[in-house]
Design a protein around this motif. Structure first.
Motif, PDB file in Angstrom:
ATOM      1  N   VAL A 131       8.733 -12.112  45.914  1.00 61.16           N
ATOM      2  CA  VAL A 131       8.147 -12.442  44.613  1.00 61.16           C
ATOM      3  C   VAL A 131       6.915 -11.567  44.378  1.00 61.16           C
ATOM      4  O   VAL A 131       6.758 -10.927  43.331  1.00 61.16           O
ATOM      5  CB  VAL A 131       7.758 -13.935  44.534  1.00 61.16           C
ATOM      6  CG1 VAL A 131       6.986 -14.218  43.241  1.00 61.16           C
ATOM      7  CG2 VAL A 131       8.999 -14.820  44.598  1.00 61.16           C
ATOM      8  N   PHE A 132       6.032 -11.545  45.366  1.00 54.31           N
ATOM      9  CA  PHE A 132       4.780 -10.787  45.310  1.00 54.31           C
ATOM     10  C   PHE A 132       5.048  -9.301  45.075  1.00 54.31           C
ATOM     11  O   PHE A 132       4.512  -8.683  44.151  1.00 54.31           O
ATOM     12  CB  PHE A 132       4.026 -11.004  46.627  1.00 54.31           C
ATOM     13  CG  PHE A 132       2.701 -10.304  46.734  1.00 54.31           C
ATOM     14  CD1 PHE A 132       1.530 -10.977  46.431  1.00 54.31           C
ATOM     15  CD2 PHE A 132       2.618  -8.993  47.181  1.00 54.31           C
ATOM     16  CE1 PHE A 132       0.293 -10.343  46.552  1.00 54.31           C
ATOM     17  CE2 PHE A 132       1.400  -8.344  47.301  1.00 54.31           C
ATOM     18  CZ  PHE A 132       0.224  -9.025  46.984  1.00 54.31           C
ATOM     19  N   ASN A 133       5.900  -8.730  45.906  1.00 51.63           N
ATOM     20  CA  ASN A 133       6.143  -7.294  45.839  1.00 51.63           C
ATOM     21  C   ASN A 133       6.980  -6.898  44.627  1.00 51.63           C
ATOM     22  O   ASN A 133       6.778  -5.829  44.045  1.00 51.63           O
ATOM     23  CB  ASN A 133       6.827  -6.815  47.119  1.00 51.63           C
ATOM     24  CG  ASN A 133       6.828  -5.315  47.241  1.00 51.63           C
ATOM     25  OD1 ASN A 133       5.792  -4.675  47.118  1.00 51.63           O
ATOM     26  ND2 ASN A 133       7.991  -4.750  47.468  1.00 51.63           N
ATOM     27  N   GLY A 134       7.932  -7.753  44.243  1.00 51.40           N
ATOM     28  CA  GLY A 134       8.734  -7.460  43.056  1.00 51.40           C
ATOM     29  C   GLY A 134       7.866  -7.354  41.820  1.00 51.40           C
ATOM     30  O   GLY A 134       8.038  -6.452  40.990  1.00 51.40           O
ATOM     31  N   TYR A 135       6.911  -8.280  41.698  1.00 48.64           N
ATOM     32  CA  TYR A 135       5.977  -8.213  40.569  1.00 48.64           C
ATOM     33  C   TYR A 135       5.080  -6.982  40.681  1.00 48.64           C
ATOM     34  O   TYR A 135       4.907  -6.231  39.705  1.00 48.64           O
ATOM     35  CB  TYR A 135       5.122  -9.491  40.505  1.00 48.64           C
ATOM     36  CG  TYR A 135       3.950  -9.356  39.575  1.00 48.64           C
ATOM     37  CD1 TYR A 135       4.133  -9.381  38.187  1.00 48.64           C
ATOM     38  CD2 TYR A 135       2.672  -9.153  40.067  1.00 48.64           C
ATOM     39  CE1 TYR A 135       3.065  -9.214  37.334  1.00 48.64           C
ATOM     40  CE2 TYR A 135       1.596  -8.983  39.220  1.00 48.64           C
ATOM     41  CZ  TYR A 135       1.792  -9.020  37.845  1.00 48.64           C
ATOM     42  OH  TYR A 135       0.728  -8.840  36.990  1.00 48.64           O
ATOM     43  N   LEU A 136       4.519  -6.759  41.865  1.00 49.59           N
ATOM     44  CA  LEU A 136       3.584  -5.654  42.062  1.00 49.59           C
ATOM     45  C   LEU A 136       4.198  -4.303  41.709  1.00 49.59           C
ATOM     46  O   LEU A 136       3.634  -3.522  40.929  1.00 49.59           O
ATOM     47  CB  LEU A 136       3.107  -5.653  43.516  1.00 49.59           C
ATOM     48  CG  LEU A 136       2.241  -4.471  43.962  1.00 49.59           C
ATOM     49  CD1 LEU A 136       0.940  -4.426  43.175  1.00 49.59           C
ATOM     50  CD2 LEU A 136       1.956  -4.561  45.462  1.00 49.59           C
ATOM     51  N   GLN A 137       5.364  -4.011  42.278  1.00 51.02           N
ATOM     52  CA  GLN A 137       5.967  -2.690  42.094  1.00 51.02           C
ATOM     53  C   GLN A 137       6.443  -2.460  40.664  1.00 51.02           C
ATOM     54  O   GLN A 137       6.126  -1.438  40.041  1.00 51.02           O
ATOM     55  CB  GLN A 137       7.139  -2.499  43.072  1.00 51.02           C
ATOM     56  CG  GLN A 137       6.784  -2.643  44.532  1.00 51.02           C
ATOM     57  CD  GLN A 137       5.700  -1.686  44.989  1.00 51.02           C
ATOM     58  OE1 GLN A 137       5.585  -0.559  44.502  1.00 51.02           O
ATOM     59  NE2 GLN A 137       4.884  -2.135  45.927  1.00 51.02           N
ATOM     60  N   VAL A 138       7.187  -3.412  40.128  1.00 52.81           N
ATOM     61  CA  VAL A 138       7.852  -3.151  38.842  1.00 52.81           C
ATOM     62  C   VAL A 138       6.933  -3.407  37.649  1.00 52.81           C
ATOM     63  O   VAL A 138       7.043  -2.745  36.625  1.00 52.81           O
ATOM     64  CB  VAL A 138       9.170  -3.940  38.749  1.00 52.81           C
ATOM     65  CG1 VAL A 138       9.808  -3.780  37.369  1.00 52.81           C
ATOM     66  CG2 VAL A 138      10.133  -3.440  39.822  1.00 52.81           C
ATOM     67  N   ARG A 139       5.995  -4.323  37.778  1.00 59.67           N
ATOM     68  CA  ARG A 139       5.022  -4.485  36.683  1.00 59.67           C
ATOM     69  C   ARG A 139       4.189  -3.226  36.547  1.00 59.67           C
ATOM     70  O   ARG A 139       3.927  -2.757  35.434  1.00 59.67           O
ATOM     71  CB  ARG A 139       4.135  -5.703  36.930  1.00 59.67           C
ATOM     72  CG  ARG A 139       3.128  -5.969  35.798  1.00 59.67           C
ATOM     73  CD  ARG A 139       3.816  -6.204  34.467  1.00 59.67           C
ATOM     74  NE  ARG A 139       2.848  -6.588  33.442  1.00 59.67           N
ATOM     75  CZ  ARG A 139       3.127  -6.637  32.141  1.00 59.67           C
ATOM     76  NH1 ARG A 139       4.348  -6.312  31.706  1.00 59.67           N
ATOM     77  NH2 ARG A 139       2.205  -7.001  31.278  1.00 59.67           N
ATOM     78  N   TYR A 140       3.772  -2.661  37.672  1.00 63.83           N
ATOM     79  CA  TYR A 140       2.997  -1.419  37.607  1.00 63.83           C
ATOM     80  C   TYR A 140       3.822  -0.291  36.999  1.00 63.83           C
ATOM     81  O   TYR A 140       3.371   0.390  36.074  1.00 63.83           O
ATOM     82  CB  TYR A 140       2.519  -1.023  39.004  1.00 63.83           C
ATOM     83  CG  TYR A 140       1.864   0.336  39.026  1.00 63.83           C
ATOM     84  CD1 TYR A 140       0.598   0.530  38.488  1.00 63.83           C
ATOM     85  CD2 TYR A 140       2.536   1.440  39.551  1.00 63.83           C
ATOM     86  CE1 TYR A 140       0.014   1.786  38.466  1.00 63.83           C
ATOM     87  CE2 TYR A 140       1.955   2.698  39.541  1.00 63.83           C
ATOM     88  CZ  TYR A 140       0.691   2.862  38.997  1.00 63.83           C
ATOM     89  OH  TYR A 140       0.118   4.107  38.970  1.00 63.83           O
TER      90      TYR A 140
END
Length: 244
Positions: A131-140
């Motif tokens: 959840v954390f990394n999916g948001y971090l990578q793709v939101r950026y």
């Protein structure tokens, strides 16, 4: 979902700052994990232990724990403005990320043969991380990352893409070799042979490390670099444990 993000962060400037801070948190997590793994193996697979919670079926665990890394990015792309997602460099980098998790969440779990159940703590930790990394990578990448139009012709992107592609192919091929070591119903561990296993004992781990290192080179951001470093810490430790 745009309204939810605005409610949580207040402004795009705040959100961008939080994304950067999340990257530093992941680097800190990598450092802490490195220290822990000097004394303890990552508790799944052959190192599964009842100390880390009740067992979860291995196919179910892999499917559910990896799914947020696919679902969260798709929600971001489909339900937010995703202002930079229309630019070709951003699209390609997002596609590279999603391609891995399409395979990891929708294909890999259903190919598993045997395998020990996953302790609940490992399962839950992996779910939260995705959840954390999916948001971090793709939101950026979808809303903040700015690349020149010619980025895909630059050495960083080309080298990174080649590394990513080779790493993904090595990872998938190595998993195929590992899977076919066992006959249906077998759960014991055997020494793999063939492919890069001729040269390294953790070819599957090497492939995934190479994959995310390539992704980091191609995207050239603290967000992707923190993920690549965290992956290196976890998987290299596991590879060393396997070799022993």
């Amino acid at each position: 979902m745009t309204n939810i993000l605005f409610y949580l962060f207040g402004s795009e400037t705040n959100e961008q700052s939080i994304l950067e801070n999340m990257s530093y948190v992941m680097l800190l997590m990598g450092g802490v994990t490195f220290l822990i793994l000097l004394f303890e193996n990552v508790p799944y697979g052959r190192y599964a232990s009842k100390r880390y919670g009740f067992p979860v079926n291995v196919k179910f665990a892999w499917f559910v724990q990896e799914m947020p890394a696919l679902v969260v990015p798709l929600l971001l792309l489909l339900t937010t403005s995703a202002a930079r997602a229309s630019y070709l460099p951003n699209r390609l980098l997002i596609a590279m990320y999603l391609c891995h998790y399409l395979q990891r969440s929708l294909i890999y779990p259903f190919l598993i043969r045997g395998g020990k159940p996953t302790p609940f703590l490992s399962f839950a930790s992996a779910f939260v991380f995705c959840v954390f990394n999916g948001y971090l990578q793709v939101r950026y990448l979808s809303h903040f990352a700015m690349y020149p139009a010619e980025w895909i012709t630059q050495p960083c992107f080309i080298l990174g893409f080649i590394m990513w592609l080779m790493g993904m192919l090595i990872n998938i091929h190595s998993d195929h070799i590992l899977r076919n070591l066992r006959k249906p119903g077998e759960t014991d561990y055997k020494i793999p042979k063939g492919g890069l296993f001729r040269y390294v004992s953790g070819a599957n781990f090497l492939g995934e490390i190479m994959e995310w290192a390539g992704f980091a080179v191609a995207s050239w951001s603290i967000q992707s670099a923190s993920f690549a470093i965290f992956t290196l810490v976890v998987l290299s430790s596991r590879a060393v444990s396997h070799h022993r």
